[in-house]
Structure formats: structure tokens, C-alpha cells
Design a protein around this motif. Sequence first.
Motif, PDB file in Angstrom:
ATOM      1  N   ASP A  54      20.677   6.759  22.586  1.00  0.00           N
ATOM      2  CA  ASP A  54      19.652   6.502  23.603  1.00  0.00           C
ATOM      3  C   ASP A  54      18.243   6.755  23.087  1.00  0.00           C
ATOM      4  O   ASP A  54      17.293   6.830  23.885  1.00  0.00           O
ATOM      5  N   ALA A  55      18.083   6.894  21.779  1.00  0.00           N
ATOM      6  CA  ALA A  55      16.755   7.144  21.220  1.00  0.00           C
ATOM      7  C   ALA A  55      15.819   5.994  21.558  1.00  0.00           C
ATOM      8  O   ALA A  55      16.193   4.817  21.434  1.00  0.00           O
ATOM      9  N   PRO A  56      14.602   6.294  21.981  1.00  0.00           N
ATOM     10  CA  PRO A  56      13.651   5.220  22.309  1.00  0.00           C
ATOM     11  C   PRO A  56      13.184   4.494  21.055  1.00  0.00           C
ATOM     12  O   PRO A  56      13.098   5.083  19.974  1.00  0.00           O
ATOM     13  N   LYS A  57      12.905   3.225  21.206  1.00  0.00           N
ATOM     14  CA  LYS A  57      12.341   2.432  20.123  1.00  0.00           C
ATOM     15  C   LYS A  57      10.819   2.395  20.266  1.00  0.00           C
ATOM     16  O   LYS A  57      10.282   2.367  21.365  1.00  0.00           O
ATOM     17  N   GLY A  58      10.142   2.395  19.125  1.00  0.00           N
ATOM     18  CA  GLY A  58       8.693   2.292  19.151  1.00  0.00           C
ATOM     19  C   GLY A  58       8.034   3.302  18.262  1.00  0.00           C
ATOM     20  O   GLY A  58       8.678   4.123  17.604  1.00  0.00           O
ATOM     21  N   GLY A  59       6.723   3.262  18.227  1.00  0.00           N
ATOM     22  CA  GLY A  59       5.971   4.217  17.424  1.00  0.00           C
ATOM     23  C   GLY A  59       5.799   3.775  15.986  1.00  0.00           C
ATOM     24  O   GLY A  59       6.416   2.826  15.517  1.00  0.00           O
ATOM     25  N   ARG A  60       4.979   4.511  15.296  1.00  0.00           N
ATOM     26  CA  ARG A  60       4.612   4.205  13.912  1.00  0.00           C
ATOM     27  C   ARG A  60       4.608   5.499  13.118  1.00  0.00           C
ATOM     28  O   ARG A  60       4.150   6.529  13.595  1.00  0.00           O
ATOM     29  N   ILE A  61       5.161   5.465  11.913  1.00  0.00           N
ATOM     30  CA  ILE A  61       5.093   6.622  11.034  1.00  0.00           C
ATOM     31  C   ILE A  61       4.464   6.215   9.713  1.00  0.00           C
ATOM     32  O   ILE A  61       4.571   5.061   9.277  1.00  0.00           O
ATOM     33  N   VAL A  62       3.803   7.186   9.085  1.00  0.00           N
ATOM     34  CA  VAL A  62       3.192   6.979   7.781  1.00  0.00           C
ATOM     35  C   VAL A  62       3.745   8.042   6.837  1.00  0.00           C
ATOM     36  O   VAL A  62       3.713   9.234   7.148  1.00  0.00           O
ATOM     37  N   THR A  63       4.297   7.613   5.736  1.00  0.00           N
ATOM     38  CA  THR A  63       4.822   8.537   4.743  1.00  0.00           C
ATOM     39  C   THR A  63       4.096   8.313   3.428  1.00  0.00           C
ATOM     40  O   THR A  63       3.370   7.321   3.265  1.00  0.00           O
ATOM     41  N   GLY A  64       4.261   9.219   2.484  1.00  0.00           N
ATOM     42  CA  GLY A  64       3.537   9.119   1.223  1.00  0.00           C
ATOM     43  C   GLY A  64       4.438   9.184   0.008  1.00  0.00           C
ATOM     44  O   GLY A  64       5.417   9.934  -0.009  1.00  0.00           O
ATOM     45  N   ASN A  65       4.108   8.402  -1.015  1.00  0.00           N
ATOM     46  CA  ASN A  65       4.737   8.469  -2.322  1.00  0.00           C
ATOM     47  C   ASN A  65       3.672   8.836  -3.347  1.00  0.00           C
ATOM     48  O   ASN A  65       2.529   8.387  -3.241  1.00  0.00           O
ATOM     49  N   VAL A  66       4.038   9.641  -4.331  1.00  0.00           N
ATOM     50  CA  VAL A  66       3.125   9.924  -5.440  1.00  0.00           C
ATOM     51  C   VAL A  66       3.384   8.907  -6.542  1.00  0.00           C
ATOM     52  O   VAL A  66       4.526   8.659  -6.916  1.00  0.00           O
ATOM     53  N   GLY A  67       2.311   8.317  -7.049  1.00  0.00           N
ATOM     54  CA  GLY A  67       2.453   7.327  -8.109  1.00  0.00           C
ATOM     55  C   GLY A  67       1.967   5.966  -7.665  1.00  0.00           C
ATOM     56  O   GLY A  67       1.011   5.851  -6.903  1.00  0.00           O
ATOM     57  N   SER A  68       2.655   4.926  -8.122  1.00  0.00           N
ATOM     58  CA  SER A  68       2.228   3.569  -7.823  1.00  0.00           C
ATOM     59  C   SER A  68       3.451   2.670  -7.707  1.00  0.00           C
ATOM     60  O   SER A  68       4.593   3.129  -7.832  1.00  0.00           O
ATOM     61  N   PHE A  69       3.229   1.375  -7.441  1.00  0.00           N
ATOM     62  CA  PHE A  69       4.313   0.398  -7.466  1.00  0.00           C
ATOM     63  C   PHE A  69       3.726  -0.954  -7.823  1.00  0.00           C
ATOM     64  O   PHE A  69       2.564  -1.248  -7.544  1.00  0.00           O
ATOM     65  N   ASP A  70       4.543  -1.783  -8.463  1.00  0.00           N
ATOM     66  CA  ASP A  70       4.078  -3.100  -8.889  1.00  0.00           C
ATOM     67  C   ASP A  70       5.125  -4.183  -8.669  1.00  0.00           C
ATOM     68  O   ASP A  70       5.077  -5.250  -9.281  1.00  0.00           O
ATOM     69  N   SER A  71       6.095  -3.916  -7.794  1.00  0.00           N
ATOM     70  CA  SER A  71       7.145  -4.901  -7.521  1.00  0.00           C
ATOM     71  C   SER A  71       7.693  -4.701  -6.117  1.00  0.00           C
ATOM     72  O   SER A  71       7.668  -3.588  -5.581  1.00  0.00           O
TER      73      SER A  71
END
Length: 608
Positions: A54-71
Motif C-alpha cells: 500500500d506504499a504511496p506512489k510519487g515524490g522525487r529523490i536525489v542520490t549521489g555518486n562519487v566520480g563520473s560516467f560516460d555511458s
Amino acid sequence: MRSDFFSLAGVVAAFLALVPAMQSAHAEPAHGIAMYGEPALPPDFVSLPYANPDAPKGGRIVTGNVGSFDSLNPFTLRGSPPWQLRFLTHESLMGRSWDEPFTLYGLLAESVETGPNREWVEFTLRPEARFSDGSPVTVEDVIWSYESLGTAGHPRYRGFHDQTASIEQTGPRSVRLTFAEEDRELAIIAGLRPILQKSQWQGRDFADAPPDEAPIGSAPYVIDSHEFGRFLVLKRNPDYWGADLPLRRGISNFDEIRIEFYGDNTVMQEAFKAQALSYIREFNAERWNTQYDFPAVQSGDIVKSEIPHSKPSGMTGFVMNTRRPPLDDWRVREALIQAFNFEYINDTLTGGLQPRITSYFSNSELGMQPGSATGRVRDLLMPFAGTLPPGALEGYSLPVSDGSARNRGNLRVALGLLEEAGWTVQDGELRNTQGQPFRLEVLLQQDALIQQATAIMDIYARALERLGIDLQVQSIDKAQYAERERLFDFDMTFMRRSLSLSPGNEQRFYWGSEAAEQPGSRNLMGMTSPAADAMIDAMLTSRTREDFVAATRALDRVLTAGRYVIPIHNYAVGRIAHLKELKYPVDNLPIYGDGIHFLPEVWWFEEN
């Protein structure tokens, strides 16, 4: 003798006549499959036990990674994609319950059946299964995915392909894989291969896919926007086909997941304090106790949650590359372990709050037992007694220091081992018989653990200096690190291997002999051990839980006594600091504890 032969032949003929009937009786389509025994959840289960249906849907989360990505492609060796992609944007035929050692339930497939000895497995697709563009998931997509990933995909997929004798369509929505060797886990691994869309790559080289083209998946999340090296935004697909499946109820609840990339862990920590990130995982127990008292925590806007687990410790530490001398000598590796003053390092950096890993499967019933090998474990190891590292049969444990900074006793032991291996102090430097100095380079990448790993190496370098060893630490960005790791271009590096309650074929990729020289494999130490290979085979062919546990304990002895890694902290508890609006089922935690299957998968956003 002749009558005995014909009598035996008659018995065999009668048995062979019964085989089709036996197979038919055994091969019943089922809603799930377990490595041992039966799935814990019934066919009519409502949701996974650690999810809130019964968990509600919605909302926004922001998480972090250290480093970079290129793909944006997590399925080939080319480039560095965000590690979360292959878990959040793509699905497999079956999905895992993280509240059981190793059990799968139907996802893209509505049912699974196997041969009497799991020599084959057959899946029947759900008619409603769809890719994110609305096109149906077909048997043709499944066959193409297995073959393309196995031949042109990342090396982690290739071992399974080599163990598959054939894959064929057996009905409008069914596909069968027949295996080339006896291995009960293969039927389960087959259910976890990601399924991609064949038409997207028609007439193109999948291995040479452009880095900014993401493979089309069928999971709840799709890529919305990105800027290489800076951020990636995932949106929940409002038309996701499987929202009402029992395996998906209460799962993937956030409308948006944004991943921000930071140059180092300190900057990411400050971003979290300013609430620019929704949550952060903390790996240092002392920081958790002393540095999470900033205003947002005091006001209750940020909450600290601890998530226990029952899985093995796995291995976290500094791995030694045995492809390079002098690290190919166990005496040198033992000397380096003796010189590593864990008790002092632990007290200095974590206040002595985090216990040490004692073996690869410690903290579980799969871990090696103290003292000499006995019973079934000894029986498994004895045929390899002549090739086993010292301590595998007799018992091996990590050295313990007196906790002082100088660690004199262990350094004396280390110096004696180095002398045995041909290294002596000459003019303040440790040199071999050819006069070459003992120099080591530790290669580290810029990730969330880099700060702690660097601090550990600073202390360690001073200890090795007293032995006459020159230790240099090189920190490089993620892309450079990925390439050097792929080519095993290091002396030592930081390694973390999470292990499950049902280890299997991935063990070959981690420390099997065939993976030792395979570029991109996870066998970073380069170990080639007939005993380890045999113990992995014994694990994969075990028919009972008792035999499986014995084989895993035997493997643990070979790995630990091999002295390939300098172990550090056992992360027995997950520590997550998060915004107060983020909720999770507090009373129904999975036995595997924290991970991407837990956060963000079963969490939800709830305004107070």
C-alpha cells in the motif's frame, strides 16, 4: 557373467523407458524456483514480505555518486555507466526475493519448469510483458539477449553462455535452455539474465553501441535526461506493464530518481548536509556517531536509520595482484598482512567501533570454522593437500597486534617472512638478491570510500617504511581506474566483494582459474587454485544444504589462507541518513539488509 550382463541391461532398459515419464512428472510449471527446497511464498502471494503493497506512489529523490560516467549502456565493457542503471531500467525473466537465500519468482515469465536434475530450464513469458516503448517482450527477444550478452556483452555474462548447450523456442511464449554441464544453479541464473529488445540492435554491433544510446528495457524506470559526468534522471514509467504483479507491489514508488555526480566524497557529504541529496550511506561507524549532529539532524529533518542483515561479510580490503612478483609468493603476502596494524588503524579512524572481516564468508553459517578442517570439509580438501596454502587444513587466522602504533611483534614476524622469501634490508631499503628495491603502488579510484582508504594507506605506508618498503598511493578518476582494473594494471587496489547466502557461479568469475587472465574479470588477485576450482564445482553440484555448506566452508579456507587480500572492516549494519519524508517498512526488513533492492526499491515518499 553373461547372464549378469543381460540382467543388468534389462534393468537399465527398464529405467530408460521410465525416464520420459519421470521427466514429465517432475517438470511441472511453477511460480518460483529455489536453489534448495521450495520457494517460501505461495503462488497467490500478494507482495514480497519486506515491501509495503500500500506504499504511496510519487515524490522525487536525489542520490549521489562519487566520480563520473560516460555511458548509458551497462551491458558492454565499453565506457563507465552509472552502476544503478542495470538494476532500475531492465528486467529479467524472474525476480529475486531478498528475504530468502536464493529464490526467484516470475517477472517477465509467468512460470518456470526444469528437468529432473535441472539439466534444462523452460520459461513461459507473460502475454502482457512489454518494453518501455510498448512493444511486447517475445521469445525472439529472449533468445537474442542470451546470445548477444553471452558473446558481445560484458564478461560477467559470458561464463553462463559457455555453460549453455542450446537455447530454443518451444512454444509461442516459451523458451528452453539446455545446459552443457551439471550445475544446479544454472537454471536459476538463467532467470536473472537481463532481457533487451532485439529490434533496437537489428543489423548493428551491440558491443560497439554508442555510449549515449541506452538499451531499451522493460523495468519501471526509464532514462529521462542526462549530462555525462554530471547527472542522470530516471522517471517512473506511468505505463509500466507489471505494476500489479505480486513481485512489483510496493516496489519502485518514486516518480523520479536523480543521480548527481561529485568529484569527491567530502563535497558529496556537504551537499547532503545542505539537503541537496535525499539520502547518503555512511560506512564509517565513528563518523556516524560523531559527525551526524548537524542542524538538520537535530531538527529532525534528517533521520538516521540502521539496517541489520544476516548475509556473509564478503570481502572488503586491499587485494594483492599475484600476477606480479613478489606478490606471487605467499610469504610476502603474509608479511604484508602482518605489517597491517588493523587494531591501531581501526581505533584511529573508526574509534574501534567496526569489527574486522575474518574470512570471506564470516558472519554466516557458510564461514570457515576455527582450527583444523574436520569432517566433510577435510574430505573435500585432502585431495589437494599438496597444493593448498599453509593453514588451509591446519587452520588460519589473521594476526592481531597489541594496538600500539609501532606494532613491533608483527613487524618482526613480517621481516622474518621477507628474509625467507629472499628480501633483506640494504642501506635502509628492502632489496632482493638482485638488488632490486621493494616498491608497491596502491591504485585507488575516487569513490565514496576513497577518503577512508587513503587514510588507511597513509598509516600503512609508515609501517612498511620501517620494513624498508616504499609504498606509493595513486588516486585516479573512475574512467582511468576502470581501464587499469580491467587490465590488472596494479600492485594493490581496494576491493569489495559482497557475497550472498547462496553463492554460486559468480564465484568462478571472482576467483576461478579461467577468469585469472580474462580482461575485465573480477578475479583481481589473479589466483589460480585447483582446490578453489574444485570447491566451487562441489558447491554447484551439491544436492543438499549440508553438502553445500561444507563446500563453501572449504572454499573459504582456501581463499582466506591464500592471503590474497588484507581485510578491513565488516559492514554488519547498513547506515543510512535520509530526509524525514523517506519511509520504509521498519518491521519487515529483508535478511539481506540494505542494498539497491531496499533503497530505493521499497522506500516511498510521504509528507508529514
